[in-house]
Design a protein around this motif. Structure first.
Motif, PDB file in Angstrom:
ATOM      1  N   LYS A 229       0.833  -1.285  -0.168  1.00 31.21           N
ATOM      2  CA  LYS A 229       0.038  -0.020   0.115  1.00 31.21           C
ATOM      3  C   LYS A 229       0.778   1.160  -0.090  1.00 31.21           C
ATOM      4  CE  LYS A 229      -2.257   2.105   3.318  1.00 31.21           C
ATOM      5  NZ  LYS A 229      -3.504   2.458   4.488  1.00 31.21           N
ATOM      6  N   MET A 231       1.905   4.594   0.936  1.00 29.69           N
ATOM      7  CA  MET A 231       1.441   5.574   2.523  1.00 29.69           C
ATOM      8  C   MET A 231       1.841   6.830   2.251  1.00 29.69           C
ATOM      9  SD  MET A 231       3.348   2.764   5.257  1.00 29.69           S
ATOM     10  CE  MET A 231       2.579   3.684   6.558  1.00 29.69           C
ATOM     11  N   ILE A 243       3.808   0.255   2.300  1.00 32.26           N
ATOM     12  CA  ILE A 243       4.156  -0.865   3.484  1.00 32.26           C
ATOM     13  C   ILE A 243       3.572  -2.393   2.806  1.00 32.26           C
ATOM     14  CG2 ILE A 243       1.684  -0.421   4.284  1.00 32.26           C
ATOM     15  CD1 ILE A 243       3.009  -0.974   6.985  1.00 32.26           C
ATOM     16  N   THR A 244       4.013  -3.414   3.138  1.00 29.20           N
ATOM     17  CA  THR A 244       3.626  -4.740   2.610  1.00 29.20           C
ATOM     18  C   THR A 244       2.503  -5.068   3.292  1.00 29.20           C
ATOM     19  OG1 THR A 244       5.178  -5.770   4.272  1.00 29.20           O
ATOM     20  CG2 THR A 244       6.168  -5.847   1.712  1.00 29.20           C
ATOM     21  N   LEU A 245       1.548  -5.625   2.528  1.00 26.97           N
ATOM     22  CA  LEU A 245       0.163  -6.139   3.119  1.00 26.97           C
ATOM     23  C   LEU A 245      -0.152  -7.523   2.948  1.00 26.97           C
ATOM     24  CD1 LEU A 245      -2.212  -3.570   1.104  1.00 26.97           C
ATOM     25  CD2 LEU A 245      -1.231  -3.430   3.387  1.00 26.97           C
ATOM     26  N   GLU A 246      -0.772  -7.979   3.877  1.00 30.86           N
ATOM     27  CA  GLU A 246      -1.489  -9.299   3.732  1.00 30.86           C
ATOM     28  C   GLU A 246      -2.565  -9.267   3.242  1.00 30.86           C
ATOM     29  OE1 GLU A 246      -0.870 -11.390   7.724  1.00 30.86           O
ATOM     30  OE2 GLU A 246      -2.773 -12.031   7.405  1.00 30.86           O
ATOM     31  N   GLY A 324       3.764  -5.759   6.799  1.00 24.33           N
ATOM     32  CA  GLY A 324       4.368  -4.690   7.497  1.00 24.33           C
ATOM     33  C   GLY A 324       5.621  -4.313   7.465  1.00 24.33           C
TER      34      GLY A 324
END
Lengths: 350, 79
Positions: A229, A231, A243-246, A324
């Motif tokens: 996402k 930021m 930021i890496t997302l799940e 995260g």
């Protein structure tokens, strides 16, 4: 030096680590981090002020190459000449606009011993901005309505069809959200003067900007998928932090794209996630994004994997990554002696 | 209950890996989240807080329900 000690030589473009950056510096960094053997990076630069030419620890040597408009034949001859000195093992083009030439000459480069891991023309065209809506319709993927136009007069009708705001986009780069006909006309002139025609006008989708960086194995499988996402977004629409997302839905979307296209190589999906969690594909870029080093930071080093795959190695699909993980881009003033600048400008290599 | 993948720390930092959103919570809110993660029911949580802090039952009821509303609004609760 024995054969086993010889470094793997990787040539790459996209060293313009500027405010709208090319991915080259990030790709070089990831390749250096991720291969368990010595690496020699050969930079291929279009301009003499691309920061990656001068940055420490990025390129061992950089050569100037001609702009894509010169065509595939010129590119082939330049790469061949560099290869004679450097013995390139793998080449990674990092710009959309140069991919046509690189895909064209890929078999001839292979004959010289230079490996690449690129999509076919068929794959490349499927995700082209001009075909993306039809591609989405065919495969059940959400893509905003769009239309390629060659005349500014068409904007009036499209304004009525799509409503405002709408998005005015260049064939390769740049997009402007226009809230009025006047703004759309201004964007048409500005973008067409820079990138030519057609201009793509796209329905505006409101939501959160999320992206996917992924690597396809050319057989319909995704070796790696990293959702992110944005930021912090610059005035040029570029992610300055992310930021890496799940997000399983995003992963499934990327898997579907790879399965239907049998994509070979790196790619980026730019997505607008609506308040209803719909994932609208805004663009699919046929190369790694500038934030690709985040893939290495999250545990799936895509550029290093691509090098291995280009060399014929079977790389198993990654099964996990860290959500995260943030990247935060920064600017840094390099101090460069004029002699280095002169060397590159006058002789075309450094 | 709170989504299983929500990450928290002792300082009240809350991170939702599905959306990338992060939040700062005060110590009591962080404690409630931790109790939820430890699978305590809402009634158990209220009782724990009631025993621990000098506060009346009505205030606990109101504050916890209000906090649940906030978690729901921010998409941190599972269905």
């Amino acid at each position: 030096m024995s054969e086993t000690q010889r470094p793997i030589v990787v040539a790459l473009t996209g060293l313009n680590a500027i405010d709208s950056p090319g991915p080259g510096v990030a790709v070089a960094r990831a390749v250096r981090d991720g291969l368990q053997q010595p690496v020699r990076i050969i930079g291929l630069a279009y301009e003499n002020l691309e920061p990656g030419i001068y940055m420490d620890g990025i390129c061992d040597k950089t050569y100037q190459i001609s702009y894509p408009a010169a065509g595939p034949e010129v590119l082939y001859n330049v790469i061949k000449a560099i290869h004679e000195k450097e013995k390139i093992d793998v080449i990674i083009p990092n710009f959309d606009a140069e991919l046509y030439n690189f895909i064209t000459i890929a078999p001839r480069l292979k004959a010289l011993g230079i490996n690449s891991f690129l999509p076919s023309f068929e794959m490349f065209d499927a995700r082209d901005k001009l075909n993306l809506y039809d591609f989405g319709q065919k495969h059940g993927l959400l893509v905003p309505k769009d239309k390629a136009i060659y005349s500014i007069n068409d904007l009036v009708q499209l304004g009525e069809d799509f409503g405002y705001p709408l998005v005015v986009k260049g064939k390769y780069y740049e997009a402007v959200v226009a809230y009025t006909l006047e703004q759309a006309q201004k964007a048409f002139y500005k973008i067409s003067a820079k990138w030519g025609l057609p201009i793509i006008v796209q329905q505006f989708i409101d939501g959160t900007e999320v992206n996917i960086a992924a690597l396809g194995d050319g057989e319909g499988n995704a070796t790696s998928i990293i959702p992110m996402k944005k930021m912090y977004i610059t005035d040029k629409g570029k992610a300055w932090a992310g930021i890496t997302l799940e997000d399983e839905a995003m992963i499934q979307l990327a898997k579907k794209f790879v399965a239907v296209t049998k994509w070979r190589g790196g790619f980026e999906v730019e997505i607008m996630k609506t308040a209803k969690d719909e994932l609208y594909i805004m663009e699919i870029n046929p190369r790694f994004p500038a934030w690709i080093y985040l893939s290495a930071g999250a545990g799936q080093n895509q550029p290093a994997s691509l090098v291995k795959m280009a060399m014929g190695e079977k790389v198993p699909a990654f099964t996990s990554y860290d959500s995260g993980k943030l990247f935060i881009r920064y600017s840094w003033d390099l101090i460069v002696d004029v002699s280095r600048f002169q060397q590159f400008s006058a002789f075309g290599s450094l | 209950m709170i989504k299983k993948n929500i990450a928290t720390n002792e300082f009240g930092f809350v991170f939702n890996p599905a959306t990338g959103d992060s939040y700062s919570s005060n110590p009591v809110a962080a404690e409630i989240i931790q109790l939820m993660k430890d699978n305590h029911s809402l009634n158990e949580i209220k009782k724990i807080l009631l025993d621990k802090y000098e506060v009346d039952k009505l205030t606990i009821e109101k504050d916890v329900e209000e906090f649940m509303g906030l978690l729901k609004e921010n998409n941190l609760l599972s269905n």
